[in-house]
Design a protein around this motif. Structure first.
Motif, short mmCIF file in Angstrom:
data_model
loop_
_atom_site.label_atom_id
_atom_site.label_comp_id
_atom_site.label_asym_id
_atom_site.label_seq_id
_atom_site.Cartn_x
_atom_site.Cartn_y
_atom_site.Cartn_z
N UNK A 1 34.25 43.72 40.52
CA UNK A 1 34.82 44.86 39.80
C UNK A 1 36.01 45.45 40.57
N UNK A 2 35.86 45.57 41.89
CA UNK A 2 36.88 46.26 42.68
C UNK A 2 38.18 45.46 42.74
N UNK A 3 38.11 44.19 42.94
CA UNK A 3 39.32 43.38 43.14
C UNK A 3 40.30 43.50 41.97
N UNK A 4 39.89 43.24 40.71
CA UNK A 4 40.87 43.38 39.62
C UNK A 4 41.27 44.83 39.36
N UNK A 5 40.45 45.77 39.82
CA UNK A 5 40.76 47.19 39.59
C UNK A 5 41.91 47.68 40.45
N UNK A 6 41.98 47.20 41.71
CA UNK A 6 42.89 47.82 42.66
C UNK A 6 43.86 46.89 43.37
N UNK A 7 43.74 45.59 43.20
CA UNK A 7 44.74 44.70 43.79
C UNK A 7 46.07 44.86 43.05
N UNK A 8 47.19 44.72 43.77
CA UNK A 8 48.49 45.02 43.16
C UNK A 8 49.02 43.94 42.20
N UNK A 9 48.32 42.83 42.10
CA UNK A 9 48.74 41.78 41.16
C UNK A 9 47.59 41.37 40.26
N UNK A 10 47.94 40.71 39.17
CA UNK A 10 46.89 40.13 38.33
C UNK A 10 46.12 39.09 39.13
N UNK A 11 44.83 39.06 38.93
CA UNK A 11 43.97 38.12 39.64
C UNK A 11 43.37 37.12 38.67
N UNK A 12 43.33 35.88 39.10
CA UNK A 12 42.64 34.84 38.34
C UNK A 12 41.45 34.37 39.15
N UNK A 13 40.25 34.66 38.65
CA UNK A 13 39.04 34.14 39.28
C UNK A 13 38.83 32.70 38.82
N UNK A 14 38.20 31.91 39.66
CA UNK A 14 37.81 30.55 39.29
C UNK A 14 36.34 30.59 38.90
N UNK A 15 36.04 30.23 37.67
CA UNK A 15 34.66 30.33 37.18
C UNK A 15 34.34 29.18 36.23
N UNK A 16 33.05 28.98 35.98
CA UNK A 16 32.61 27.90 35.10
C UNK A 16 32.83 28.29 33.64
N UNK A 17 33.25 27.33 32.85
CA UNK A 17 33.63 27.57 31.46
C UNK A 17 32.45 28.02 30.61
#
Length: 278
Positions: A95-111
Motif C-alpha cells: 500500500x505504502x509504495x504506490x502511495x508515496x513513491x515519486x514515480x509510477x510503480x509496476x509490481x511484478x505479479x502472477x496473471x
C-alpha cells in the motif's frame, strides 16, 4: 483523517482494527469500479485513481490503529530508471509504495490475480507487469520484455526479492529475479528495508500501533556484474539495516554464510514438500 486516543491493549482497539478491515473491504469494490470506468483514459491517470485508494488505506490505518511511518534515505532515490527491491514483511508496503513513491510503480505479479472480482479486474487495467507462470522459463522473458518497456516509459519496477512475506527477524533466501531483470536492462537497483511486520504482521487481523520505518539505500550499479553478485549486495544491505531498525529481533550481526545456509535448508525443505497439481 484525525486519530482519536487508542486503547492499545483493550477491546476498543481490537474493534478499531476490525473496523479498519471492514472499511477497506467496503471501499475497495466501488473504488475498483471507478478504476474500471477510467480504462479509456491514459494509463497515468488510471494509476493516480488507483493510488488514491492505497493512500486512503494508509491514512485509515494511521487514524484507526495508530500505524504511522517515517522514511530514511529519500535522497537516495535516483532521478532516472530504477528497480526497487524492498524487504517484504507485510501487506503494508504494497500500500505504502504506490502511495508515496515519486514515480509510477509496476509490481511484478502472477496473471491469475486478474481473476479476482473487482480487485483483480481493476489491477488488470493498470498495465503492470504480469506473468503467466505456466510458461516456465519464458515467464522471465515476459518480465524482461515488459520491464524494458515500462522503464523506458518512466516507471519504476518493484520486485520483492524474498518472493513472499516473511516474519520479523526471519531470514529467507533472496531470489535473483529482480537482479536478473536489472542486469538484463542495465538498470540500477535500490534496496529498501522496512520493519512493517512489527505493526501489521502477516496473517494477523489485528494491526498493532507503532511507527514503521522505511529505509532507502543508495542505488547499486549493475554494469559488468552478475545477478548473483548484485543480489548479494542487496541482501547484505537490507539485512544489515534490518538489524538497526529492529535489533530486538536478531541475535547478532548479519552473516552472509549463515544466510546462504538458511536458504539452502529452505530450498531442501521445499523440495521435500509434496507438489500440488492442477
Amino acid at each position: 483523517m484525525t486519530s482519536a486516543p487508542l486503547d492499545h491493549g483493550g477491546l476498543l482497539f481490537r474493534l478499531r482494527a476490525v473496523l479498519l478491515v471492514l472499511l477497506l473491504t467496503a471501499v475497495v469494490i466501488p473504488w475498483c469500479a471507478v478504476v474500471l470506468a477510467y480504462w479509456v483514459t491514459p494509463q497515468p491517470r488510471r494509476y493516480q485513481v488507483a493510488a488514491m485508494w492505497t493512500r486512503f488505506a494508509m491514512r485509515a490505518a494511521r487514524a484507526l490503529c495508530g500505524v504511522t511511518w517515517q522514511v530514511k534515505g529519500w535522497e537516495n532515490l535516483p532521478a532516472g530508471p530504477a528497480i526497487l527491491l524492498p524487504k517484504h514483511q507485510s501487506t503494508w508496503e504494497t500500500f505504502w509504495l504506490p502511495s508515496f513513491m515519486p514515480r509510477r510503480l509496476s509490481f511484478v505479479y502472477k496473471r491469475e490475480l486478474h481473476l479476482i472480482p473487482f480487485f483483480g479486474w481493476g489491477m488488470a487495467t493498470l498495465g503492470m507487469i504480469n506473468i503467466d507462470r505456466s510458461r516456465g522459463q519464458d515467464a522471465f522473458h515476459q518480465v524482461v520484455r515488459q520491464g524494458a518497456e515500462h522503464l523506458k516509459d518512466g516507471w519504476w519496477i518493484v520486485v520483492f526479492p524474498e518472493g513472499t512475506r516473511t516474519a520479523p527477524g526471519s531470514l529467507t533466501r533472496y531470489k535473483t529475479g529482480g537482479a536478473r531483470l536489472a542486469v538484463e536492462t542495465g538498470t540500477p537497483v535500490v534496496p529498501i528495508a522496512v520493519n512493517s511486520g512489527e505493526c501489521w504482521p502477516r496473517g494477523v487481523l489485528i494491526q498493532r500501533p507503532g511507527r514503521i520505518t522505511v529505509s532507502i539505500g543508495r542505488p547499486i550499479p549493475v554494469a559488468g556484474r552478475s545477478a548473483e553478485a548484485v543480489m548479494a549486495d542487496v541482501e547484505s544491505w537490507i539485512e544489515t539495516e534490518m538489524r538497526a531498525l529492529a535489533p530486538h529481533r536478531y541475535a547478532g550481526p548479519y552473516e552472509p554464510k549463515l544466510a546462504a545456509r538458511n536458504g539452502a535448508i529452505c530450498s531442501a525443505e521445499q523440495d521435500r514438500q509434496p507438489r500440488r497439481h492442477g
